[in-house]
Motif scaffolding. Structure first.
Motif, PDB file in Angstrom:
ATOM      1  N   SER A   1      18.266   3.643 -17.985  1.00  0.00           N
ATOM      2  CA  SER A   1      17.875   2.944 -19.217  1.00  0.00           C
ATOM      3  C   SER A   1      16.786   1.920 -18.959  1.00  0.00           C
ATOM      4  O   SER A   1      16.183   1.401 -19.907  1.00  0.00           O
ATOM      5  N   GLU A   2      16.544   1.637 -17.676  1.00  0.00           N
ATOM      6  CA  GLU A   2      15.520   0.677 -17.309  1.00  0.00           C
ATOM      7  C   GLU A   2      14.232   1.411 -16.921  1.00  0.00           C
ATOM      8  O   GLU A   2      14.267   2.330 -16.103  1.00  0.00           O
ATOM      9  N   PRO A   3      13.101   1.023 -17.497  1.00  0.00           N
ATOM     10  CA  PRO A   3      11.852   1.681 -17.119  1.00  0.00           C
ATOM     11  C   PRO A   3      11.388   1.239 -15.738  1.00  0.00           C
ATOM     12  O   PRO A   3      11.778   0.175 -15.237  1.00  0.00           O
ATOM     13  N   GLY A   4      10.558   2.064 -15.120  1.00  0.00           N
ATOM     14  CA  GLY A   4       9.860   1.656 -13.913  1.00  0.00           C
ATOM     15  C   GLY A   4       8.578   0.927 -14.292  1.00  0.00           C
ATOM     16  O   GLY A   4       8.244   0.803 -15.473  1.00  0.00           O
ATOM     17  N   THR A   5       7.880   0.438 -13.286  1.00  0.00           N
ATOM     18  CA  THR A   5       6.620  -0.254 -13.523  1.00  0.00           C
ATOM     19  C   THR A   5       5.511   0.413 -12.738  1.00  0.00           C
ATOM     20  O   THR A   5       5.589   0.528 -11.505  1.00  0.00           O
ATOM     21  N   ASP A   6       4.510   0.879 -13.453  1.00  0.00           N
ATOM     22  CA  ASP A   6       3.322   1.448 -12.826  1.00  0.00           C
ATOM     23  C   ASP A   6       2.313   0.347 -12.558  1.00  0.00           C
ATOM     24  O   ASP A   6       2.068  -0.515 -13.419  1.00  0.00           O
ATOM     25  N   VAL A   7       1.702   0.399 -11.372  1.00  0.00           N
ATOM     26  CA  VAL A   7       0.680  -0.568 -10.991  1.00  0.00           C
ATOM     27  C   VAL A   7      -0.643   0.174 -10.835  1.00  0.00           C
ATOM     28  O   VAL A   7      -0.712   1.213 -10.164  1.00  0.00           O
ATOM     29  N   SER A   8      -1.679  -0.321 -11.468  1.00  0.00           N
ATOM     30  CA  SER A   8      -3.011   0.282 -11.351  1.00  0.00           C
ATOM     31  C   SER A   8      -4.056  -0.832 -11.333  1.00  0.00           C
ATOM     32  O   SER A   8      -3.735  -2.019 -11.449  1.00  0.00           O
ATOM     33  N   VAL A   9      -5.314  -0.432 -11.185  1.00  0.00           N
ATOM     34  CA  VAL A   9      -6.424  -1.382 -11.130  1.00  0.00           C
ATOM     35  C   VAL A   9      -7.142  -1.365 -12.477  1.00  0.00           C
ATOM     36  O   VAL A   9      -7.401  -0.285 -13.033  1.00  0.00           O
ATOM     37  N   ARG A  10      -7.447  -2.539 -13.019  1.00  0.00           N
ATOM     38  CA  ARG A  10      -8.207  -2.587 -14.268  1.00  0.00           C
ATOM     39  C   ARG A  10      -9.489  -1.770 -14.114  1.00  0.00           C
ATOM     40  O   ARG A  10     -10.235  -1.961 -13.153  1.00  0.00           O
ATOM     41  N   PRO A  11      -9.748  -0.837 -15.024  1.00  0.00           N
ATOM     42  CA  PRO A  11     -10.936   0.009 -14.872  1.00  0.00           C
ATOM     43  C   PRO A  11     -12.240  -0.767 -14.719  1.00  0.00           C
ATOM     44  O   PRO A  11     -13.125  -0.341 -13.971  1.00  0.00           O
ATOM     45  N   ASP A  12     -12.354  -1.920 -15.401  1.00  0.00           N
ATOM     46  CA  ASP A  12     -13.606  -2.677 -15.289  1.00  0.00           C
ATOM     47  C   ASP A  12     -13.778  -3.291 -13.905  1.00  0.00           C
ATOM     48  O   ASP A  12     -14.906  -3.525 -13.452  1.00  0.00           O
ATOM     49  N   ALA A  13     -12.664  -3.527 -13.194  1.00  0.00           N
ATOM     50  CA  ALA A  13     -12.729  -4.117 -11.856  1.00  0.00           C
ATOM     51  C   ALA A  13     -12.732  -3.064 -10.751  1.00  0.00           C
ATOM     52  O   ALA A  13     -13.064  -3.375  -9.597  1.00  0.00           O
ATOM     53  N   PHE A  14     -12.378  -1.840 -11.091  1.00  0.00           N
ATOM     54  CA  PHE A  14     -12.201  -0.788 -10.086  1.00  0.00           C
ATOM     55  C   PHE A  14     -13.433  -0.592  -9.195  1.00  0.00           C
ATOM     56  O   PHE A  14     -13.312  -0.561  -7.968  1.00  0.00           O
TER      57      PHE A  14
ATOM     58  N   ARG B   1      -4.350   7.345 -10.034  1.00  0.00           N
ATOM     59  CA  ARG B   1      -2.950   7.739  -9.871  1.00  0.00           C
ATOM     60  C   ARG B   1      -2.189   6.457  -9.550  1.00  0.00           C
ATOM     61  O   ARG B   1      -2.253   5.958  -8.419  1.00  0.00           O
ATOM     62  N   PRO B   2      -1.494   5.873 -10.526  1.00  0.00           N
ATOM     63  CA  PRO B   2      -0.832   4.579 -10.292  1.00  0.00           C
ATOM     64  C   PRO B   2       0.242   4.668  -9.215  1.00  0.00           C
ATOM     65  O   PRO B   2       0.729   5.753  -8.866  1.00  0.00           O
ATOM     66  N   LEU B   3       0.637   3.500  -8.722  1.00  0.00           N
ATOM     67  CA  LEU B   3       1.727   3.399  -7.761  1.00  0.00           C
ATOM     68  C   LEU B   3       2.882   2.650  -8.415  1.00  0.00           C
ATOM     69  O   LEU B   3       2.671   1.592  -9.031  1.00  0.00           O
ATOM     70  N   ALA B   4       4.089   3.181  -8.295  1.00  0.00           N
ATOM     71  CA  ALA B   4       5.256   2.478  -8.837  1.00  0.00           C
ATOM     72  C   ALA B   4       5.493   1.198  -8.037  1.00  0.00           C
ATOM     73  O   ALA B   4       5.410   1.187  -6.807  1.00  0.00           O
ATOM     74  N   ALA B   5       5.813   0.122  -8.729  1.00  0.00           N
ATOM     75  CA  ALA B   5       6.027  -1.168  -8.083  1.00  0.00           C
ATOM     76  C   ALA B   5       7.131  -1.101  -7.033  1.00  0.00           C
ATOM     77  O   ALA B   5       7.106  -1.853  -6.045  1.00  0.00           O
ATOM     78  N   LEU B   6       8.092  -0.202  -7.230  1.00  0.00           N
ATOM     79  CA  LEU B   6       9.185  -0.034  -6.272  1.00  0.00           C
ATOM     80  C   LEU B   6       8.674   0.179  -4.856  1.00  0.00           C
ATOM     81  O   LEU B   6       9.293  -0.274  -3.880  1.00  0.00           O
ATOM     82  N   ALA B   7       7.553   0.871  -4.714  1.00  0.00           N
ATOM     83  CA  ALA B   7       7.038   1.214  -3.391  1.00  0.00           C
ATOM     84  C   ALA B   7       6.660  -0.012  -2.564  1.00  0.00           C
ATOM     85  O   ALA B   7       6.642   0.046  -1.332  1.00  0.00           O
TER      86      ALA B   7
ATOM     87  N   TYR C   1      -0.192  -3.752 -15.137  1.00  0.00           N
ATOM     88  CA  TYR C   1       1.149  -3.191 -15.036  1.00  0.00           C
ATOM     89  C   TYR C   1       1.541  -2.533 -16.357  1.00  0.00           C
ATOM     90  O   TYR C   1       1.203  -3.025 -17.440  1.00  0.00           O
ATOM     91  N   ALA C   2       2.272  -1.415 -16.243  1.00  0.00           N
ATOM     92  CA  ALA C   2       2.703  -0.695 -17.441  1.00  0.00           C
ATOM     93  C   ALA C   2       4.055  -0.057 -17.182  1.00  0.00           C
ATOM     94  O   ALA C   2       4.310   0.434 -16.067  1.00  0.00           O
ATOM     95  N   PRO C   3       4.949  -0.029 -18.168  1.00  0.00           N
ATOM     96  CA  PRO C   3       6.250   0.616 -17.979  1.00  0.00           C
ATOM     97  C   PRO C   3       6.121   2.139 -18.024  1.00  0.00           C
ATOM     98  O   PRO C   3       5.227   2.690 -18.665  1.00  0.00           O
ATOM     99  N   PHE C   4       7.010   2.822 -17.301  1.00  0.00           N
ATOM    100  CA  PHE C   4       7.101   4.284 -17.414  1.00  0.00           C
ATOM    101  C   PHE C   4       8.572   4.669 -17.414  1.00  0.00           C
ATOM    102  O   PHE C   4       9.408   3.983 -16.820  1.00  0.00           O
ATOM    103  N   PRO C   5       8.927   5.746 -18.102  1.00  0.00           N
ATOM    104  CA  PRO C   5      10.337   6.130 -18.193  1.00  0.00           C
ATOM    105  C   PRO C   5      10.862   6.667 -16.868  1.00  0.00           C
ATOM    106  O   PRO C   5      10.165   7.426 -16.176  1.00  0.00           O
TER     107      PRO C   5
END
Length: 241
Positions: free
Chosen positions: A129-142, A163-169, A120-124
């Motif tokens: 004022s609150e960031p979103g959260t990007d969800v992706s797969v660890r490259p080593d596990a992909f 192409r990450p997916l926002a946690a909101l989805a 998980y990683a924040p994105f603007p």
């Protein structure tokens, strides 16, 4: 050259991939005379992504076969309500019920290997004022989780071009379930480690889809493109008939 008598195929990618995941499917569809559109889905929210895909569909003259892979299945469940969408095709995808979220559907079944491989990683977020959260797969596990039967060299590239997916989805609910009014086809990737195949089967059976199973990883379009093209062809022929 596309055949005017054939529907246009709109290919909707899912999370952790992009439209290039259809690279082995598109040439075969074009060779068979289909018009093809493979938009870049924002992957920011289920409602927003569905609205974007619907806007693409509305620009197409004539009937559309709407194809969704993975999270793209949830997107076409909503966007498929557009009038010119004549059939839906789900590829290792989520077929949501009206009022249901990805998290709710997934939560009814045991986790796949994906759950332990997410990062998980924040994105603007513009205007917030609150960031979103990007969800992706660890490259080593992909490769093992997402693309076990894809060429290792290609899987390594895909792992670092996600192409990450926002946690909101995961939490938004589907306002409509287009499979209730549109004929639908579903492909279960029976060796899927990203979505539990039981999730795929459940959604397809609930929707009374015509269903096939392929011994494939989650990226069935790259691992078994001929099976994908065949299923899309079945849907297209039903529309033409």
């Amino acid at each position: 050259m596309s055949d005017a008598s054939r529907p246009t195929v709109v290919l909707v990618h899912g999370a952790f991939a992009d439209a290039s995941s259809f690279a082995k499917v598109i040439p075969a569809l074009l060779a068979e005379g289909y018009g093809v559109v493979a938009p870049a889905v924002p992957n920011r929210s289920l409602i927003g992504d569905a609205e974007y895909v619907a806007s693409v569909v509305r620009r197409i003259a004539g009937p559309v076969i709407l194809v969704g892979h993975s999270y793209g299945g949830a997107v076409i469940t909503v966007a498929g309500a557009e009038e010119n969408v004549k059939a839906l095709v789900y590829l290792a995808g989520y077929a949501l019920e009206e009022g249901e979220s990805l998290g709710e559907l997934q939560g009814r079944f045991p986790d796949s290997d994906l759950a332990a491989a997410l990062e998980y990683a924040p994105f603007p977020v513009p205007g917030s004022s609150e960031p979103g959260t990007d969800v992706s797969v660890r490259p080593d596990a992909f490769p093992s989780v997402f693309a076990a039967d894809v060429d290792p060299g290609l899987a390594a590239v895909l792992a670092v071009t996600q192409r990450p997916l926002a946690a909101l989805a995961f939490a938004e609910t589907a306002p409509v379930a287009a499979w209730k009014t549109k004929p639908s086809w579903g492909l279960v990737a029976s060796s899927d480690h990203t979505i539990n195949p039981a999730v795929e089967r459940f959604g397809y059976e609930r929707a009374h889809m015509t269903t096939v199973e392929v011994d494939s990883s989650h990226l069935v379009m790259l691992a078994h493109p001929e099976s994908v093209v065949d299923l899309i062809g079945q849907a297209a022929k039903s529309v033409q008939a």
